[in-house]
Design an enzyme around this catalytic site. Structure first.
Site, mmCIF file in Angstrom:
data_model
loop_
_atom_site.group_PDB
_atom_site.id
_atom_site.type_symbol
_atom_site.label_atom_id
_atom_site.label_comp_id
_atom_site.label_asym_id
_atom_site.label_seq_id
_atom_site.Cartn_x
_atom_site.Cartn_y
_atom_site.Cartn_z
ATOM 1 N N LYS A 38 -15.023 3.653 38.410
ATOM 2 C CA LYS A 38 -13.796 3.210 39.067
ATOM 3 C C LYS A 38 -12.571 3.588 38.245
ATOM 4 O O LYS A 38 -11.530 3.937 38.806
ATOM 5 C CB LYS A 38 -13.851 1.705 39.324
ATOM 6 C CG LYS A 38 -14.838 1.368 40.427
ATOM 7 C CD LYS A 38 -14.818 -0.106 40.763
ATOM 8 C CE LYS A 38 -15.742 -0.383 41.935
ATOM 9 N NZ LYS A 38 -17.175 -0.187 41.581
ATOM 10 N N ILE A 39 -12.692 3.530 36.951
ATOM 11 C CA ILE A 39 -11.575 3.944 36.099
ATOM 12 C C ILE A 39 -11.251 5.414 36.355
ATOM 13 O O ILE A 39 -10.087 5.797 36.502
ATOM 14 C CB ILE A 39 -11.926 3.700 34.608
ATOM 15 C CG1 ILE A 39 -11.889 2.200 34.317
ATOM 16 C CG2 ILE A 39 -10.971 4.461 33.688
ATOM 17 C CD1 ILE A 39 -12.435 1.809 32.962
#
EC number: 2.7.7.7
Length: 542
Positions: free
Chosen positions: A276-277
């Site tokens: 997700k980062i």
DNA sequence: TAAAGGCGTCG
DNA sequence: CGACGCCT
């Protein structure tokens, strides 16, 4: 013509199935370019065109621009004629198999004379709402629409020039796109309008929240905080905690976190958070967040759980029974508890933040009455987010103790007296309602309720906690929080074979006290072998 | 794989 | 008393 056949290896699933003349003209045009066209997944191979093993299957959303608000899960499931599975994520498997693109992928590809990369025209599945009622109606409407439109125009004019006009308009658009590049900007504008609006909303939101956050990773923190809150509000408490812990890790970094590989090495960040980062860094969006926010199930659970005394079990139960709004609950649920009724009554008030200054007013008001009308030897503190220094608080947390008093019945009596004073007309019925029923003879050391500082204010949630003097240190830690901080230091205690609660620090095995009289917090920090932290430094994870 | 702990309310 | 929810 042969050199312009650009879709030779492509198999299009055109959704929704449109039967207007213009749609059919378009389809013929796609077929002239070599594409095989179908209207759903199950009919592939049943027609005259057989699927070749090297065919690339692409799902194309026709008339995307005018339909975008109507597209949701049921819509796609029905159009594609796939097996319906009510689990929220079932569409994902299809998307993994076949890309879904907006129709301008075809338009732009035709303009360019070659197949453009699908990615930039990909339909963002995270926007897909799961909403059966709207889509069923819409599908009915849709299936009639083109025939209806044609009938009306035919009735108006038996020669059918209106029909011809519709056809011309639509094919014109396509032909113009093919013929000239001068329309390129217009197409771009038309098709990006809505995305730009989304971005602006997000930016406004981001700016509002990012006042409180700085540092090189504030965008990641912003999204993770949203995810944490989203999961908290649907009862996924471990995900909530994990996001908060990840935020805590990331906010300590003094450099921008860029890649998956960098992220995965950090504590509290696993595979999925690292991915997700990376997504946030690449796209400045987080598709899972938009999924959660737009999914009808999650947003309904979220709504229900904002009612005081409604948790994940009851919210899911209501959802499964088909309830979708607070009005449904009021009308159709006949076994609401008294606290839930209060939760509905004060739904808006109790979901609003309280400015720090107002909390101070409450504190002065209560302290004054407690010292003057109950017992002048009381010691009174405001706890929670107020003590941690935050500019806004969710509620008002008041801790009351009396030096050297460990007599719980005396403390309970003090609380009862205080509450009855605060309920009285002398003080304008400051306490408006009780969530823990503390009668005049209650032995409880807690009171939770609603209070009103003046007529123009909102009803606020207020919590009182009476604390025996020997438990003060542990209670101060507990009641200061935040929740994540408490969990972290309690986990530290566990690792040392200890148990930390609001009552005190004990040995896990024997249950014996580690510290006899812990009036202050520092003793407990020391025993745990951690440095004392000021309340302002206990805001873990955003 | 584990994840904080105590207490109030309801039936 | 178990299930659920709330408090930090």
């Amino acid at each position: 013509m042969p050199e312009s056949v650009i879709f030779l290896d492509y198999l299009f699933i055109l959704v929704p199935k449109l039967v207007s003349k213009s749609a059919i003209v378009k389809r013929q045009l796609y077929e002239k370019q070599g594409a095989k066209c179908f209207y759903n997944l199950s009919s592939i191979g049943k027609g005259k065109d057989q699927k070749n093993s090297n065919d690339k299957v692409v799902i194309v959303l026709q008339n995307y621009k005018s339909l975008r608000d109507k597209i949701n899960k049921d819509f796609l499931v029905k159009c594609l004629d796939i097996e319906y599975d009510d689990r929220s994520f079932s569409l994902k498997s299809i998307v993994l198999k076949y890309p879904i693109v907006k129709n301008d992928w075809i338009v732009e590809s035709l303009k360019a004379g070659k197949v453009l990369p699908l990615q930039q025209f990909a339909y963002d599945i995270s926007h897909v709402r799961v909403d059966s009622e709207i889509s069923q109606d819409y599908l009915l409407e849709l299936s009639d629409r083109s025939t209806k439109a044609r009938k009306i125009s035919e009735i108006k004019n038996q020669d059918g020039p209106a029909t011809k006009q519709i056809k011309l308009e639509d094919t014109d658009e396509l032909e113009k796109a093919l013929a000239s590049l001068s329309n390129r900007e217009k197409f771009k504008r038309d098709n990006q309008d809505n995305d730009d609006e989304d971005d602006e909303d997000l930016l406004a939101d981001y700016m509002a929240v990012s006042k409180n956050v700085s540092g090189p990773n504030k965008e990641i923190i912003f999204f993770f905080n949203k995810m944490a809150n989203e999961y908290k509000q649907v009862g996924e408490s471990y995900k909530y905690v994990n996001y908060r812990k990840a935020i805590n890790t990331i906010s300590k970094l003094d450099y921008p976190l860029k890649t998956y590989d960098e992220a995965i090495k950090l504590p509290n960040i696993g595979k999925s958070l690292a991915l997700k980062i990376e997504e946030i860094n690449k796209t400045h969006k987080l598709s899972k967040l938009f999924f959660l926010q737009n999914d009808i199930k999650y947003s309904t659970l979220n709504k229900f759980m904002k009612i005081y005394s409604v948790g994940p079990t009851i919210a899911k139960n209501w959802y499964d029974r088909g309830y979708r709004t607070i009005e449904d609950i009021e009308k159709k649920v006949d076994n609401l508890t008294s606290n839930q009724k209060l939760g509905i009554k004060y739904y808006n008030d109790w979901n609003s933040k309280i400015p720090r200054e107002e909390v101070t007013q409450h504190y002065e008001f209560v302290k004054n009455i407690a010292l003057k009308e109950v017992d002048s030897k009381l010691e009174i503190f405001i706890m929670g987010s107020y003590r941690r220094g935050l500019p806004e608080c969710g509620d008002i947390d008041i801790l009351i103790t009396k030096k050297n008093c460990n007599d719980k019945s005396e403390l309970a009596a003090i609380l009862s007296k205080l509450i009855s004073r605060l309920k009285s007309k002398d003080h304008n019925n400051y306490i408006q309602c009780s969530l823990i029923h503390s009668g005049i003879n209650s032995k409880s050391l807690k009171f939770y309720g609603g209070c009103l500082i003046n007529e123009n204010s909102k009803c606020r949630r207020i919590d009182f906690l009476m604390v025996p003097y020997e438990e003060l240190g542990a209670s101060l830690i507990y009641f200061t929080g935040n929740d994540i901080f408490n969990r972290i230091i309690r986990t530290i205690a566990i690792k040392k074979g200890l148990n930390l609660s609001n009552i005190g620090l004990t040995f896990k095995k024997t249950g014996e006290k580690c510290i006899e009289n812990s009036h202050d917090e520092k003793t407990i920090f020391d025993y745990l072998g951690i440095k004392y932290r000021n309340p302002e430094d206990r805001n873990i994870g955003y």
